[in-house]
Scaffold this motif. Structure first.
Motif, short mmCIF file in Angstrom:
data_model
loop_
_atom_site.label_atom_id
_atom_site.label_comp_id
_atom_site.label_asym_id
_atom_site.label_seq_id
_atom_site.Cartn_x
_atom_site.Cartn_y
_atom_site.Cartn_z
N SER A 19 39.66 64.44 -19.44
CA SER A 19 38.29 64.05 -19.14
C SER A 19 37.79 64.96 -18.03
O SER A 19 38.52 65.24 -17.08
CB SER A 19 38.27 62.60 -18.68
OG SER A 19 36.97 62.21 -18.33
N GLU A 23 33.30 70.66 -14.22
CA GLU A 23 34.56 71.38 -13.99
C GLU A 23 34.53 72.78 -14.59
O GLU A 23 35.56 73.29 -15.02
CB GLU A 23 35.73 70.61 -14.61
CG GLU A 23 35.96 69.23 -14.04
CD GLU A 23 36.74 69.23 -12.74
OE1 GLU A 23 36.98 70.32 -12.18
OE2 GLU A 23 37.09 68.13 -12.28
N ASP A 53 32.37 64.28 -19.48
CA ASP A 53 31.89 63.02 -18.93
C ASP A 53 30.53 63.23 -18.24
O ASP A 53 30.39 63.00 -17.05
CB ASP A 53 32.94 62.49 -17.95
CG ASP A 53 32.61 61.11 -17.41
OD1 ASP A 53 31.72 60.47 -17.98
OD2 ASP A 53 33.23 60.69 -16.43
N ASP A 106 42.08 69.87 -13.31
CA ASP A 106 42.16 70.70 -12.11
C ASP A 106 43.55 71.25 -11.82
O ASP A 106 43.80 71.82 -10.76
CB ASP A 106 41.64 69.93 -10.90
CG ASP A 106 42.37 68.61 -10.70
OD1 ASP A 106 43.45 68.44 -11.29
OD2 ASP A 106 41.86 67.76 -9.97
N GLN A 108 46.19 69.78 -10.97
CA GLN A 108 46.98 69.10 -9.95
C GLN A 108 48.25 68.55 -10.58
O GLN A 108 49.25 68.37 -9.91
CB GLN A 108 46.18 67.97 -9.32
CG GLN A 108 45.19 68.47 -8.28
CD GLN A 108 44.65 67.31 -7.47
OE1 GLN A 108 43.78 66.58 -7.94
NE2 GLN A 108 45.15 67.15 -6.28
N ARG A 210 44.41 70.78 -5.48
CA ARG A 210 43.40 71.15 -6.46
C ARG A 210 43.16 72.66 -6.38
O ARG A 210 42.93 73.19 -5.30
CB ARG A 210 42.11 70.40 -6.12
CG ARG A 210 41.19 70.21 -7.26
CD ARG A 210 39.99 69.41 -6.78
NE ARG A 210 39.57 68.44 -7.78
CZ ARG A 210 38.87 68.76 -8.85
NH1 ARG A 210 38.54 70.00 -9.06
NH2 ARG A 210 38.51 67.83 -9.71
N SER A 215 37.29 67.50 -5.43
CA SER A 215 37.63 66.15 -5.88
C SER A 215 36.39 65.27 -5.77
O SER A 215 35.58 65.43 -4.86
CB SER A 215 38.74 65.58 -5.01
OG SER A 215 38.88 64.21 -5.28
N1 UDP Z 1 36.57 63.06 -13.77
C1 UDP Z 1 35.83 62.54 -14.82
N2 UDP Z 1 34.74 61.76 -14.53
C2 UDP Z 1 34.37 61.46 -13.25
C3 UDP Z 1 35.17 61.97 -12.20
C4 UDP Z 1 36.26 62.76 -12.49
O1 UDP Z 1 36.12 62.78 -15.98
O2 UDP Z 1 33.38 60.76 -13.08
C5 UDP Z 1 37.75 63.90 -14.09
C6 UDP Z 1 37.81 65.22 -13.34
O3 UDP Z 1 37.03 66.20 -13.96
C7 UDP Z 1 39.28 65.54 -13.36
C8 UDP Z 1 39.91 64.16 -13.28
O4 UDP Z 1 38.91 63.23 -13.69
O5 UDP Z 1 39.69 66.12 -14.59
C9 UDP Z 1 40.39 63.84 -11.87
O6 UDP Z 1 39.34 63.95 -10.95
P1 UDP Z 1 39.53 64.43 -9.46
O7 UDP Z 1 40.35 65.68 -9.43
O8 UDP Z 1 38.17 64.49 -8.86
O9 UDP Z 1 40.35 63.23 -8.83
P2 UDP Z 1 41.68 63.32 -7.89
O10 UDP Z 1 42.60 64.30 -8.51
O11 UDP Z 1 41.18 63.76 -6.57
O12 UDP Z 1 42.21 61.92 -7.91
#
Ligand code: UDP
Ligand code: MG
Length: 323
Positions: A19, A23, A53, A106, A108, A210, A215
């Protein structure tokens, strides 16, 4: 132009579900990394189900370019930003693989880990989850609050979630089907994974920083995420007040007896204004907290009973219409 990579008719072995929200910078490195990893799993066919999304940057256009060259890249474009959990739900519903791997775009979550996931899957595990054994890429506050959350959550539910496991995992078709059947709107993905049960095991990995982009999380969002998680999985916060109230009433009765007896022995006595006020304020506060907790649940019941669809899909690419 390169030859378009087509897809075999039968279902792929592995569906990678990703998702994404704004990005465009992360996309090229993501597709490259996935291609490299999947090249090492050459005997497994795969598809990449991308959920846009509601991105407002060039994510969708870029995705379309990739999808035009490789039919294994599927796109579901949401009509607006619904949130990652809903993206994953859509991915689970539309993916065709014998196993699904939800992953962040990303990087991660290192894609190489999929090789390990698949190994465990072949050993018979139906859910293989990644465990972040080193969270040094997260801030101290984030690690502390996360640890606290796992403690509280697992204390309260019957289907505990493994410590430090994220959404990154491999789940077998049987689990995918179970999750796709869920109708709920308040989705807490980790809780749902835990709820399904099945034969599971963890694989340790180091969560990376990341690589590109930013984020979308902040502490207010995380707090609400934690509330969603707890209210979606347990009613304990509603029920404990019965016991708290019972205990308090019992103490009240004891105290009443004490006052009656004391008055009979020593006569009437009026002081106690300060302690009275403290009790009233304290109990008033506790009652408001209880009302707030009730509100958390009632608000969610309200959302659930409306039975709106979880997400709206504006466009699909490389996804058959009969799905
Ligand atoms: N993402 C999404 N919808 C949102 C927010 C985030 O699909 O409203 C996706 C984002 O593109 C990424 C994943 O969810 O692929 C994780 O997001 P993020 O890296 O911001 O979160 P973290 O790794 O900091 O928990
Ligand atoms: Mg991230």
């Amino acid at each position: 132009m390169n030859k378009v990579i087509t897809e075999k008719k039968e279902c792929p072995d592995i569906s990678i579900i990703v998702s994404m929200y704004n990005e465009e910078e992360s996309l090229p490195s993501f597709f490259k990394a996935i291609a490299e990893t999947m090249a090492q799993l050459a005997s497994y066919s795969y598809e990449i189900v991308c959920i846009d999304d509601g991105s407002t940057d060039g994510t969708y256009d870029l995705l379309e370019q990739y999808a035009a060259e490789d039919r294994r890249i599927k796109i579901l474009k949401f009509s607006r930003n619904f949130g990652k959990e809903y993206g994953l739900m859509a991915g689970f519903k539309y993916c065709k693989g014998r196993a699904a791997v939800p992953i962040d775009v990303d990087l991660q979550d290192p894609p190489e880990l999929i090789i390990e996931f698949v190994k465990k899957w072949e050993e018979g595990f139906e859910m293989v989850y990644g465990i972040r054994n080193d969270r040094s890429s997260d801030s101290f506050m984030k690690r502390l609050t996360a640890a606290l959350f796992y403690k509280i959550y697992n204390f309260m539910t019957r289907s505990p979630i493994p410590y430090n496991a994220g959404d990154y995992r491999l789940i077998d078709r049987r689990v995918v089907n179970a999750i796709s059947e869920l109708q709920e709107r308040n989705i807490f993905m980790k809780g749902i994974f835990g709820w399904t049960g099945f034969k599971s095991c963890g694989v340790k990995y180091v969560r990376q920083k990341r690589k590109t982009g930013i984020s979308k999380w902040n502490y207010w969002k995380l707090w609400n995420f934690a509330l969603d998680g707890i209210t979606a999985s347990t009613t304990l916060p509603l029920r404990i007040w019965t016991y708290f109230g019972s205990l308090l009433s019992f103490l009240g009765v004891l105290y009443a007896f004490y006052i009656i007896i004391r008055t009979m022995i020593y006569g009437v006595d009026v002081p106690g204004y300060a302690s009275l006020l403290v009790f009233i304020l304290l109990l008033g506060g506790v009652q408001m907290i209880i009302l707030g907790i009730l509100g958390e649940y009632i608000g969610r019941i309200f959302i659930e009973v409306k039975r709106r669809p979880l997400y709206l899909i504006e466009k699909r690419v490389n996804v058959d219409d009969d799905d």
